[in-house]
Design a protein around this motif. Structure first.
Motif, PDB file in Angstrom:
ATOM      1  N   GLY A  51       8.085   2.301  -0.344  1.00  0.00           N
ATOM      2  CA  GLY A  51       7.437   3.005   0.764  1.00  0.00           C
ATOM      3  C   GLY A  51       6.270   3.824   0.246  1.00  0.00           C
ATOM      4  N   LEU A  52       5.111   3.618   0.834  1.00  0.00           N
ATOM      5  CA  LEU A  52       3.906   4.351   0.427  1.00  0.00           C
ATOM      6  C   LEU A  52       3.453   5.187   1.621  1.00  0.00           C
ATOM      7  N   LEU A  53       3.496   6.501   1.462  1.00  0.00           N
ATOM      8  CA  LEU A  53       3.179   7.424   2.545  1.00  0.00           C
ATOM      9  C   LEU A  53       1.734   7.902   2.436  1.00  0.00           C
ATOM     10  N   SER A  54       1.148   8.228   3.563  1.00  0.00           N
ATOM     11  CA  SER A  54      -0.249   8.650   3.595  1.00  0.00           C
ATOM     12  C   SER A  54      -0.360  10.170   3.700  1.00  0.00           C
ATOM     13  N   PRO A  55      -1.326  10.784   3.014  1.00  0.00           N
ATOM     14  CA  PRO A  55      -1.556  12.225   3.170  1.00  0.00           C
ATOM     15  C   PRO A  55      -2.191  12.579   4.504  1.00  0.00           C
ATOM     16  N   PHE A  56      -2.403  11.583   5.368  1.00  0.00           N
ATOM     17  CA  PHE A  56      -2.896  11.828   6.725  1.00  0.00           C
ATOM     18  C   PHE A  56      -1.756  11.803   7.745  1.00  0.00           C
ATOM     19  N   MET A  57      -0.535  11.539   7.300  1.00  0.00           N
ATOM     20  CA  MET A  57       0.613  11.572   8.203  1.00  0.00           C
ATOM     21  C   MET A  57       0.984  13.013   8.515  1.00  0.00           C
ATOM     22  N   ALA A  58       1.525  13.250   9.705  1.00  0.00           N
ATOM     23  CA  ALA A  58       2.132  14.542  10.002  1.00  0.00           C
ATOM     24  C   ALA A  58       3.460  14.647   9.252  1.00  0.00           C
ATOM     25  N   CYS A  59       3.902  15.863   8.997  1.00  0.00           N
ATOM     26  CA  CYS A  59       5.154  16.062   8.260  1.00  0.00           C
ATOM     27  C   CYS A  59       6.333  15.393   8.968  1.00  0.00           C
ATOM     28  N   VAL A  90      10.665   8.368   5.812  1.00  0.00           N
ATOM     29  CA  VAL A  90      11.498   8.471   4.605  1.00  0.00           C
ATOM     30  C   VAL A  90      12.979   8.359   4.973  1.00  0.00           C
ATOM     31  N   ARG A  91      13.356   9.030   6.033  1.00  0.00           N
ATOM     32  CA  ARG A  91      14.764   9.006   6.479  1.00  0.00           C
ATOM     33  C   ARG A  91      15.192   7.581   6.828  1.00  0.00           C
ATOM     34  N   PHE A  92      14.294   6.844   7.490  1.00  0.00           N
ATOM     35  CA  PHE A  92      14.624   5.472   7.884  1.00  0.00           C
ATOM     36  C   PHE A  92      14.756   4.570   6.652  1.00  0.00           C
ATOM     37  N   ILE A  93      13.774   4.647   5.754  1.00  0.00           N
ATOM     38  CA  ILE A  93      13.817   3.782   4.558  1.00  0.00           C
ATOM     39  C   ILE A  93      15.049   4.097   3.711  1.00  0.00           C
ATOM     40  N   ARG A  94      15.334   5.388   3.527  1.00  0.00           N
ATOM     41  CA  ARG A  94      16.491   5.773   2.715  1.00  0.00           C
ATOM     42  C   ARG A  94      17.805   5.325   3.364  1.00  0.00           C
ATOM     43  N   SER A  95      17.867   5.266   4.699  1.00  0.00           N
ATOM     44  CA  SER A  95      19.100   4.845   5.372  1.00  0.00           C
ATOM     45  C   SER A  95      19.415   3.379   5.120  1.00  0.00           C
ATOM     46  N   ILE A  96      18.373   2.585   4.881  1.00  0.00           N
ATOM     47  CA  ILE A  96      18.573   1.150   4.643  1.00  0.00           C
ATOM     48  C   ILE A  96      18.567   0.826   3.151  1.00  0.00           C
ATOM     49  N   ALA A  97      17.685   1.459   2.422  1.00  0.00           N
ATOM     50  CA  ALA A  97      17.561   1.177   0.988  1.00  0.00           C
ATOM     51  C   ALA A  97      17.543   2.495   0.217  1.00  0.00           C
ATOM     52  N   PRO A  98      18.708   3.056  -0.119  1.00  0.00           N
ATOM     53  CA  PRO A  98      18.762   4.371  -0.787  1.00  0.00           C
ATOM     54  C   PRO A  98      18.019   4.405  -2.120  1.00  0.00           C
ATOM     55  N   GLN A  99      17.885   3.253  -2.790  1.00  0.00           N
ATOM     56  CA  GLN A  99      17.185   3.222  -4.076  1.00  0.00           C
ATOM     57  C   GLN A  99      15.715   2.805  -3.944  1.00  0.00           C
ATOM     58  N   GLU A 158       4.236  15.826   0.019  1.00  0.00           N
ATOM     59  CA  GLU A 158       4.910  16.124  -1.247  1.00  0.00           C
ATOM     60  C   GLU A 158       6.241  16.833  -1.005  1.00  0.00           C
ATOM     61  N   MET A 159       6.269  17.760  -0.047  1.00  0.00           N
ATOM     62  CA  MET A 159       7.517  18.450   0.292  1.00  0.00           C
ATOM     63  C   MET A 159       8.550  17.468   0.817  1.00  0.00           C
ATOM     64  N   ILE A 160       8.124  16.535   1.653  1.00  0.00           N
ATOM     65  CA  ILE A 160       9.047  15.539   2.211  1.00  0.00           C
ATOM     66  C   ILE A 160       9.600  14.645   1.105  1.00  0.00           C
ATOM     67  N   GLY A 194      14.913  12.849  -2.394  1.00  0.00           N
ATOM     68  CA  GLY A 194      15.828  12.413  -3.435  1.00  0.00           C
ATOM     69  C   GLY A 194      15.582  10.962  -3.818  1.00  0.00           C
ATOM     70  N   GLY A 195      16.433  10.402  -4.654  1.00  0.00           N
ATOM     71  CA  GLY A 195      16.263   9.017  -5.074  1.00  0.00           C
ATOM     72  C   GLY A 195      15.027   8.832  -5.926  1.00  0.00           C
ATOM     73  N   THR A 196      14.508   7.634  -5.917  1.00  0.00           N
ATOM     74  CA  THR A 196      13.353   7.302  -6.747  1.00  0.00           C
ATOM     75  C   THR A 196      12.066   7.658  -6.021  1.00  0.00           C
ATOM     76  N   VAL A 197      11.357   8.630  -6.569  1.00  0.00           N
ATOM     77  CA  VAL A 197      10.053   9.033  -6.052  1.00  0.00           C
ATOM     78  C   VAL A 197       9.082   9.020  -7.228  1.00  0.00           C
TER      79      VAL A 197
END
Length: 539
Positions: free
Chosen positions: A324-332, A339-348, A389-391, A396-399
């Motif tokens: 998952g690649l997040l943009s610095p133009f996204m709202a928090c 992140v919550r969705f991706i981690r729910s399906i693929a924790p690693q 960055e805070m999100i 957790g996991g691999t960042v």
């Protein structure tokens, strides 16, 4: 705090502020042109004069002084007694307004300032209904003072706000007052046009229709505009702004008072940098590739499409094969939901933030006069690096870092990846562009077509910041909410809507409700920095 008496009422006010500022904050409607809380005091317009009690020279008893005093130049002092509701004050206001209108043209119907002009408002409330002027009026030509600004000198009330701004805040000093007496006028120094990076603010602080924005000239009547409170997405400073819009289109951005961040100002880069929101090349439909066929399903199908495809990858390849690649133009809120969705399906799954756009170095103002910094244009040209960055830190996991994420992608380490763009300009790095061919399943979440969408299995149109709501975290760590001002482009859906649906959050998307959920693990999101309102009668 000092206590003063205004028109017979006791008023508690901040220390060391002028009486004018104190009464404006308390709700008094005191006319003023030259005074602005962000500029030096010159007391030249004389509209804000008040009566004040002073010790009598003979008896030493407190009595009303025979002359009037400028309230903008008189600091508050405990026990001070003044009044604005008096015949002497009202007579002064009428005479001042008559003076300001002596040479003023009767061009309100064609003036861009009509509807938000303090000459109109004060003439109606504090002036005469007729003029005694019978002589020919002084007439001045319209002046092209810069590439973005026009000066209609006929309409000027010589408040000198624009001159002081260029000298004290911008520090570039292009504007000056030439000639004297009734012939005095605003002009630029010969060969020095008004081109500083903050010059648009002179239009905002002009109380009449003298300085006008070429970009907005003759576009909309201001009474047709609606106003939304937002945060500028042009850089990491996080300036508070008003988005003026009508019928689904943004027409202009104006600064919103935000002490400690941008105070009363914004830069031209932020003021005029919103045009990409209406770019005709923007993506405007959901696309899903099935073999050689491309379909446009309904938005309600997107959560199931993404969930099913990611689960297939996890089942066959393993959870570490998702990125998952997040943009610095996204709202928090959007970043947290993704992140919550991706981690729910693929924790690693490996998560990272996309490239940070940087242009030159921070630019500070005023320029070259040794005064303390009053405004900064940041070199970091994205609004929410720190929020993402805070999100990621909380995920957790691999960042990993962006370069590490791209390296893993280039080595074939991802079987599926959600990649978010949303940048106003082209943003793919050559390395990321090359690595796209190594990712079998790409979910491209972006605003504009390009190499990313060409390589995508699923293309998800993103909305501009003006079409979304949420919060950004600025360079100083202030978490600032912003509201959507216009509906999404036809065929699009607000990012938070489908990200919340992917997370099975019940009901309609609400940024405030998502922040409450975030605050359970990250308490800082329960402490927002909200810009205070300006006093109702201040300008």
């Amino acid at each position: 705090m000092a206590k003063i008496i205004v028109d017979g009422k006791t008023l508690e006010c901040r220390d060391k502020v002028p009486v004018l500022q104190a009464v404006l904050e308390a709700g008094w409607d005191v006319p003023h042109y030259c005074y602005h809380p962000g500029l030096s005091v010159v007391a030249s317009c004389r509209l804000c004069l008040m009566e004040m009690k002073m010790p009598h020279p003979k008896t030493k008893e407190m009595d009303w002084a025979p002359k009037l005093f400028p309230s903008c130049q008189t600091p508050v002092k405990d026990g001070l007694e003044v009044r604005f509701d008096s015949d002497a004050v009202r007579s002064n206001q009428k005479h001042c307004m008559e003076y300001f209108l002596l040479n003023h043209p009767l061009d309100c119907p064609v003036c861009d300032q009509a509807g938000e002009c303090y000459l109109q408002d004060y003439s109606l409330k504090f002036g005469h209904s007729t003029s005694r002027m019978v002589e020919a009026k002084n007439k001045n030509p319209k002046k092209d003072v810069g590439s973005k600004t026009l000066l209609y000198q006929d309409r000027c009330v010589m408040c000198s706000r624009c001159v002081r701004f260029c000298s004290e805040v911008a520090g570039t000093g292009e504007l000056c007052i030439v000639n004297r007496g009734s012939r005095a006028e605003i002009d630029v120094f010969p060969g020095i046009p008004l081109e500083n990076a903050l010059q648009g603010n002179v239009v905002d602080i002009c109380p009449v229709g003298s300085l006008l924005d070429k970009d907005f000239l003759m576009d909309q009547r201001v009474w047709l505009l609606r106003e939304a409170e937002s945060i500028c997405a042009g850089c990491s400073q996080g300036c508070a702004i008003h988005i003026d819009h009508n019928e689904g289109q943004v027409w202009r951005l104006k600064p919103r008072y935000n002490p400690g961040v941008n105070d009363w100002w914004i830069c031209d880069e932020g003021r005029f940098g919103w045009k990409y929101a209406h770019d005709p090349k923007r993506l405007n439909r959901l696309q899903v590739r099935r073999g050689a066929e491309i379909k446009s399903p309904d938005w309600s199908e997107l959560p199931d499409i993404v969930r099913v495809r990611l689960k297939q990858v996890v089942a066959s390849e393993g959870p570490d094969k998702v990125g998952g690649l997040l943009s610095p133009f996204m709202a928090c809120e959007e970043a947290w939901l993704l992140v919550r969705f991706i981690r729910s399906i693929a924790p690693q799954a490996m998560l990272a933030m996309g490239p940070i756009p940087v242009s030159g170095e921070d630019e500070t103002f005023p320029k070259g006069n040794g005064a303390p910094v009053r405004f900064t244009i940041r070199a970091e040209k994205c609004p929410n690096r720190r929020g993402v960055e805070m999100i990621l830190k909380d995920a957790g996991g691999t960042v990993g870092a962006f370069d590490d994420w791209v390296k893993k992608a280039a080595e074939g380490g991802f079987s599926a990846a959600w990649i978010t763009g949303g940048y106003p300009q082209a943003w793919l790095t050559p390395e990321l562009e090359k690595s796209l061919g190594k990712i079998p399943m790409v979910f491209a979440h972006d605003m504009f077509p390009g190499k990313l969408t060409e390589a995508a299995t699923v293309v998800i149109p993103s909305c501009s910041w003006a079409e979304r709501s949420g919060c950004f975290v600025n360079i100083d760590g202030k978490i600032q909410p912003f509201d959507a001002s216009i509906p999404p482009l036809e065929g699009c859906q607000r990012d938070g809507n489908y990200l919340a649906a992917m997370n099975e959050v019940p009901g309609l998307y609400s940024a405030a409700r998502i922040r409450e959920m975030m605050a359970e693990k990250m308490p800082q999101f329960g402490n927002l920095h909200v810009a205070p309102p300006m006093p109702a009668h201040a300008h």
